[in-house]
Design a protein around this motif. Structure first.
Motif, PDB file in Angstrom:
ATOM      1  N   PRO A   1       0.814  -1.224   0.000  1.00 12.47           N
ATOM      2  CA  PRO A   1       0.000   0.000   0.000  1.00 12.47           C
ATOM      3  C   PRO A   1       0.847   1.274   0.000  1.00 12.47           C
ATOM      4  O   PRO A   1       0.441   2.289  -0.584  1.00 12.47           O
ATOM      5  N   CYS A   2       2.006   1.208   0.615  1.00 11.36           N
ATOM      6  CA  CYS A   2       2.862   2.398   0.694  1.00 11.36           C
ATOM      7  C   CYS A   2       3.327   2.870  -0.679  1.00 11.36           C
ATOM      8  O   CYS A   2       3.436   4.068  -0.928  1.00 11.36           O
ATOM      9  N   VAL A   3       3.598   1.921  -1.562  1.00 10.73           N
ATOM     10  CA  VAL A   3       4.150   2.302  -2.864  1.00 10.73           C
ATOM     11  C   VAL A   3       3.116   2.287  -3.993  1.00 10.73           C
ATOM     12  O   VAL A   3       3.433   2.678  -5.115  1.00 10.73           O
ATOM     13  N   VAL A   4       1.890   1.860  -3.701  1.00 13.01           N
ATOM     14  CA  VAL A   4       0.866   1.772  -4.748  1.00 13.01           C
ATOM     15  C   VAL A   4      -0.181   2.878  -4.634  1.00 13.01           C
ATOM     16  O   VAL A   4      -0.644   3.422  -5.646  1.00 13.01           O
ATOM     17  N   LEU A   5      -0.559   3.243  -3.396  1.00 12.63           N
ATOM     18  CA  LEU A   5      -1.700   4.144  -3.202  1.00 12.63           C
ATOM     19  C   LEU A   5      -1.313   5.613  -3.001  1.00 12.63           C
ATOM     20  O   LEU A   5      -2.109   6.395  -2.498  1.00 12.63           O
TER      21      LEU A   5
END
Length: 470
Positions: free
Chosen positions: A402-406
């Motif tokens: 989630p840190c690098v996608v959202l």
């Protein structure tokens, strides 16, 4: 999706949540005889900032200061910078007053969390040689709810990483604002460096946190004080605006849409809570590993964290935004980007660049500190076994997704999701404090009226510790 998340977030943080949090904080403060709010402040200062470089007495994995820095990695960060900005944009300057109130009474709530974490912690010898605790351990060891604890652990480690999207959104926005840096590059570097750090486990995490967090906090505070000094004649007026707006609606002006008193209370309490973590249960996780001779001694760090986080750092951010008037002059700019604009207005491009880098470091430490909290739920599910080692390594990969996608989702959506999850944590933590209040008060009285007086008189007193072997 935005409308649904916002509506549900508003329900979660409606009047009932405000009454619950502030009511609990006031009730506990009275029961504690204001030991964590108004009395014994010199003692708390000596036990925290006065002993930053001491290892501590008693059983534990890391020093009390290292444990506190791991906790402060969660608290001193984007919540102080982006969270304060969103509170002022949505709730007006009056939201800052309610942040202070939530922090003042939140000190007693945070103390309860730390006491519970120390009281019901366990020790894993086989898989990680570490003292640990989280909400699930408390639910099982204190209340005997094994099935509920298992479900809670899964809930925490599955959904917990998604709150870190707030951090990456703030980083990409600030770096884009200051350096026009491609967000994909920013999240790639952030993701790789965070993964390398968390791969080293608690001792690497706490070792880095106790060096980076205090250093960056001091630099940021000094930068904010510089803004205050350049507008020194306007500071009294800014304080008056904060207090006045806390009790009277503020009309729209310029790019500011206006805010009701209810908005001020709702966003002030919610952002204040997200910033200092009082009532969320994170305190019982981070402080469980600390070396201490009594659970209540470690609870002094609850005062230390909230004081530095809400009373000092959040105030610096708030006054910077109000004195530069950016929340009015820059409509459409929100979250950490707005604070970056305030520093740019005051110091030019150098100021904007400094704050963008500060936000990046703060977000980096928060993501790492939050990982430690989520990992404890994984540890609970798999127990002190060899499988726990493997599961933890796999979870590190999931945590970073989630840190690098959202990072490119709207800030309002990310904050709404964060508020909803935080609200769930608050309800669970309040339940723990209410059900185990008798034990909390027993330990509290034992420390202040037996253990500490005997220690100060030079008597030999056995440490009061509760490590349970798994």
């Amino acid at each position: 999706m935005t409308e649904f998340l916002t509506a549900f977030s508003n329900f979660m943080w409606g009047t009932w949540m405000t009454v619950l949090i502030l009511g609990l904080g006031i009730f506990l403060s009275i029961r504690f005889r204001f030991m964590y709010n108004l009395r014994r402040i010199p003692y708390h200062f000596r036990q925290t900032y006065g002993k930053m470089f001491k290892k501590g007495e008693g059983a534990g994995t890391v020093s009390g200061f290292a444990a506190a820095c791991t906790a402060m990695a969660n608290t001193i960060g984007v919540g102080n910078i982006g969270g304060v900005a969103t509170a002022i944009v949505a709730g007006g300057p009056g939201a800052v007053f309610w942040m202070w109130v939530s922090g003042l009474f939140g000190m007693s709530i945070k103390a309860c969390e730390i006491i519970l974490g120390q009281r019901y912690r366990v020790r894993y010898k086989k898989s990680m040689d570490e003292f640990l605790c989280d909400r699930s351990f408390v639910m099982r060891n204190a209340l005997g709810w094994k099935k509920g604890a298992f479900v809670l652990a899964i809930f925490c480690f599955v959904l917990g990483p998604w709150t870190c999207s707030v951090q990456t959104e703030s980083v990409t926005g600030a770096l884009k604002q200051a350096f026009d840096l491609d967000p994909r590059i920013a999240v790639s570097v952030l993701g790789v460096t965070c993964f390398v750090t968390i791969f080293g486990g608690l001792k690497r995490i706490s070792g880095i946190m106790e060096k980076v967090v205090p250093f960056m906090a001091v630099l940021y505070i000094l930068g904010g004080i510089g803004i205050l000094l350049t507008h020194i004649t306007q500071v009294p007026e800014a304080f008056w605006l904060i207090v006045k707006s806390a009790f009277t609606p503020m009309a729209g002006v310029g790019g500011f849409a206006g805010a009701t008193v209810r908005d001020a209370i709702r966003y002030g309490v919610a952002r204040g809570l997200y910033s200092n973590d009082a009532g969320t249960g994170y305190g019982m996780i981070a402080h469980a590993s600390a070396k201490t001779d009594h659970p209540v001694r470690q609870s002094s760090w609850g005062w230390g964290e909230v004081f530095l986080d809400t009373i000092v750092v959040c105030s610096v951010t708030a006054l910077s935004l109000i004195l530069t008037n950016v929340y009015v002059d820059y409509p459409g700019v929100d979250s950490a980007s707005l604070t970056t604009v305030a520093f740019t207005v005051s110091y030019g491009r150098v100021g904007g660049g400094f704050l963008a880098l500060a936000i990046t470091v703060f977000a980096w430490t928060t993501i790492i500190g939050m990982y430690y909290s989520c990992e404890k739920s994984v540890n609970y599910v798999f127990g002190d076994t060899g499988i726990n080692k493997v599961a933890t390594k796999i979870y590190m990969v999931y945590y970073m997704i989630p840190c690098v996608v959202l990072y490119n989702i709207q800030a309002s959506q990310l904050w709404a999701m964060t508020d909803i999850l935080t609200g769930c944590y608050v309800i669970i933590t309040v339940m723990f404090i209410a059900l185990k209040q008798k034990e909390i008060m027993r330990l509290f009285r034992d420390f202040w009226y037996r253990f500490l007086p005997a220690k100060e008189a030079g008597e030999e007193v056995a440490p009061v510790v509760y490590p349970v072997e798994e």
